[in-house]
Design a protein around this motif. Sequence first.
Motif, PDB file in Angstrom:
ATOM      1  N   VAL A 145      10.075   4.809   2.782  1.00  0.00           N
ATOM      2  CA  VAL A 145      10.894   5.919   2.297  1.00  0.00           C
ATOM      3  C   VAL A 145      11.338   6.798   3.467  1.00  0.00           C
ATOM      4  O   VAL A 145      12.504   7.209   3.538  1.00  0.00           O
ATOM      5  N   ALA A 146      10.448   7.071   4.400  1.00  0.00           N
ATOM      6  CA  ALA A 146      10.807   7.894   5.567  1.00  0.00           C
ATOM      7  C   ALA A 146      11.920   7.222   6.379  1.00  0.00           C
ATOM      8  O   ALA A 146      12.860   7.891   6.824  1.00  0.00           O
ATOM      9  N   HIS A 147      11.834   5.920   6.546  1.00  0.00           N
ATOM     10  CA  HIS A 147      12.874   5.203   7.295  1.00  0.00           C
ATOM     11  C   HIS A 147      14.195   5.178   6.524  1.00  0.00           C
ATOM     12  O   HIS A 147      15.262   5.350   7.109  1.00  0.00           O
ATOM     13  N   LEU A 148      14.151   4.963   5.222  1.00  0.00           N
ATOM     14  CA  LEU A 148      15.372   4.939   4.421  1.00  0.00           C
ATOM     15  C   LEU A 148      16.081   6.289   4.456  1.00  0.00           C
ATOM     16  O   LEU A 148      17.311   6.354   4.510  1.00  0.00           O
ATOM     17  N   PRO A 204       0.814  -1.223   0.000  1.00  0.00           N
ATOM     18  CA  PRO A 204       0.000   0.000   0.000  1.00  0.00           C
ATOM     19  C   PRO A 204       0.850   1.276   0.000  1.00  0.00           C
ATOM     20  O   PRO A 204       1.983   1.294   0.493  1.00  0.00           O
ATOM     21  N   LEU A 205       0.282   2.333  -0.534  1.00  0.00           N
ATOM     22  CA  LEU A 205       0.938   3.628  -0.618  1.00  0.00           C
ATOM     23  C   LEU A 205       1.442   4.094   0.756  1.00  0.00           C
ATOM     24  O   LEU A 205       2.574   4.565   0.878  1.00  0.00           O
ATOM     25  N   ALA A 206       0.635   3.961   1.783  1.00  0.00           N
ATOM     26  CA  ALA A 206       1.029   4.417   3.125  1.00  0.00           C
ATOM     27  C   ALA A 206       2.283   3.682   3.605  1.00  0.00           C
ATOM     28  O   ALA A 206       3.154   4.286   4.244  1.00  0.00           O
ATOM     29  N   VAL A 207       2.390   2.409   3.301  1.00  0.00           N
ATOM     30  CA  VAL A 207       3.566   1.639   3.722  1.00  0.00           C
ATOM     31  C   VAL A 207       4.788   2.084   2.920  1.00  0.00           C
ATOM     32  O   VAL A 207       5.878   2.233   3.476  1.00  0.00           O
ATOM     33  N   TYR A 233      10.280  -4.612   6.019  1.00  0.00           N
ATOM     34  CA  TYR A 233       9.015  -4.373   5.323  1.00  0.00           C
ATOM     35  C   TYR A 233       8.665  -5.508   4.361  1.00  0.00           C
ATOM     36  O   TYR A 233       7.494  -5.814   4.169  1.00  0.00           O
ATOM     37  N   GLY A 234       9.669  -6.144   3.776  1.00  0.00           N
ATOM     38  CA  GLY A 234       9.411  -7.310   2.946  1.00  0.00           C
ATOM     39  C   GLY A 234       8.829  -8.451   3.762  1.00  0.00           C
ATOM     40  O   GLY A 234       7.886  -9.130   3.330  1.00  0.00           O
ATOM     41  N   ASP A 235       9.366  -8.645   4.961  1.00  0.00           N
ATOM     42  CA  ASP A 235       8.833  -9.688   5.856  1.00  0.00           C
ATOM     43  C   ASP A 235       7.393  -9.384   6.247  1.00  0.00           C
ATOM     44  O   ASP A 235       6.551 -10.281   6.276  1.00  0.00           O
ATOM     45  N   ARG A 236       7.093  -8.125   6.553  1.00  0.00           N
ATOM     46  CA  ARG A 236       5.729  -7.753   6.945  1.00  0.00           C
ATOM     47  C   ARG A 236       4.748  -7.956   5.792  1.00  0.00           C
ATOM     48  O   ARG A 236       3.607  -8.335   6.001  1.00  0.00           O
ATOM     49  N   ALA A 237       5.203  -7.692   4.579  1.00  0.00           N
ATOM     50  CA  ALA A 237       4.347  -7.855   3.399  1.00  0.00           C
ATOM     51  C   ALA A 237       4.289  -9.315   2.957  1.00  0.00           C
ATOM     52  O   ALA A 237       3.464  -9.674   2.125  1.00  0.00           O
ATOM     53  N   GLN A 238       5.169 -10.135   3.534  1.00  0.00           N
ATOM     54  CA  GLN A 238       5.290 -11.550   3.172  1.00  0.00           C
ATOM     55  C   GLN A 238       5.583 -11.715   1.687  1.00  0.00           C
ATOM     56  O   GLN A 238       5.094 -12.645   1.043  1.00  0.00           O
ATOM     57  N   GLN A 239       6.361 -10.787   1.164  1.00  0.00           N
ATOM     58  CA  GLN A 239       6.798 -10.811  -0.231  1.00  0.00           C
ATOM     59  C   GLN A 239       8.196 -10.207  -0.305  1.00  0.00           C
ATOM     60  O   GLN A 239       8.485  -9.250   0.404  1.00  0.00           O
ATOM     61  N   PRO A 240       9.022 -10.726  -1.181  1.00  0.00           N
ATOM     62  CA  PRO A 240      10.348 -10.113  -1.325  1.00  0.00           C
ATOM     63  C   PRO A 240      10.285  -8.859  -2.187  1.00  0.00           C
ATOM     64  O   PRO A 240       9.401  -8.714  -3.027  1.00  0.00           O
ATOM     65  N   LEU A 259      -3.135  -3.874  -6.962  1.00  0.00           N
ATOM     66  CA  LEU A 259      -1.796  -3.293  -7.071  1.00  0.00           C
ATOM     67  C   LEU A 259      -1.677  -2.016  -6.250  1.00  0.00           C
ATOM     68  O   LEU A 259      -2.656  -1.341  -5.977  1.00  0.00           O
ATOM     69  N   SER A 260      -0.451  -1.696  -5.915  1.00  0.00           N
ATOM     70  CA  SER A 260      -0.164  -0.468  -5.189  1.00  0.00           C
ATOM     71  C   SER A 260      -0.487   0.749  -6.050  1.00  0.00           C
ATOM     72  O   SER A 260      -0.530   0.670  -7.274  1.00  0.00           O
ATOM     73  N   GLN A 261      -0.649   1.889  -5.395  1.00  0.00           N
ATOM     74  CA  GLN A 261      -0.892   3.143  -6.110  1.00  0.00           C
ATOM     75  C   GLN A 261       0.406   3.735  -6.662  1.00  0.00           C
ATOM     76  O   GLN A 261       0.369   4.693  -7.403  1.00  0.00           O
ATOM     77  N   VAL A 262       1.538   3.165  -6.276  1.00  0.00           N
ATOM     78  CA  VAL A 262       2.838   3.618  -6.787  1.00  0.00           C
ATOM     79  C   VAL A 262       3.557   2.443  -7.440  1.00  0.00           C
ATOM     80  O   VAL A 262       3.230   1.285  -7.199  1.00  0.00           O
TER      81      VAL A 262
END
Length: 91
Positions: A22-25, A14-17, A76-83, A47-50
Amino acid sequence: MRPMRQCWTIPTLPLAVYREVVAHLRQVDGVAAGLLPQTAPHFDPKLSQVGGLWLEIPEDCDRHHRDRLDAILQYYGDRAQQPWQPLDAQP
């Protein structure tokens, strides 16, 4: 010295994630990051908005900072359960 640019995506994130990632990076010294536009030819609500995120890393970035970037993306990849999937670097 030009920074090294990388682009990454998790198509369903999602866009918010993405904004949170980006803020963390950006908290890592010398790193710039931002969002890529969605380029899908047709609207798909799954699909995501970005289209993904871009990341600029200084060539002289030390191992500690690189490890921190990897840890953020891994989290974040782990949280999304996707690489994360690499994209061709965009200008």
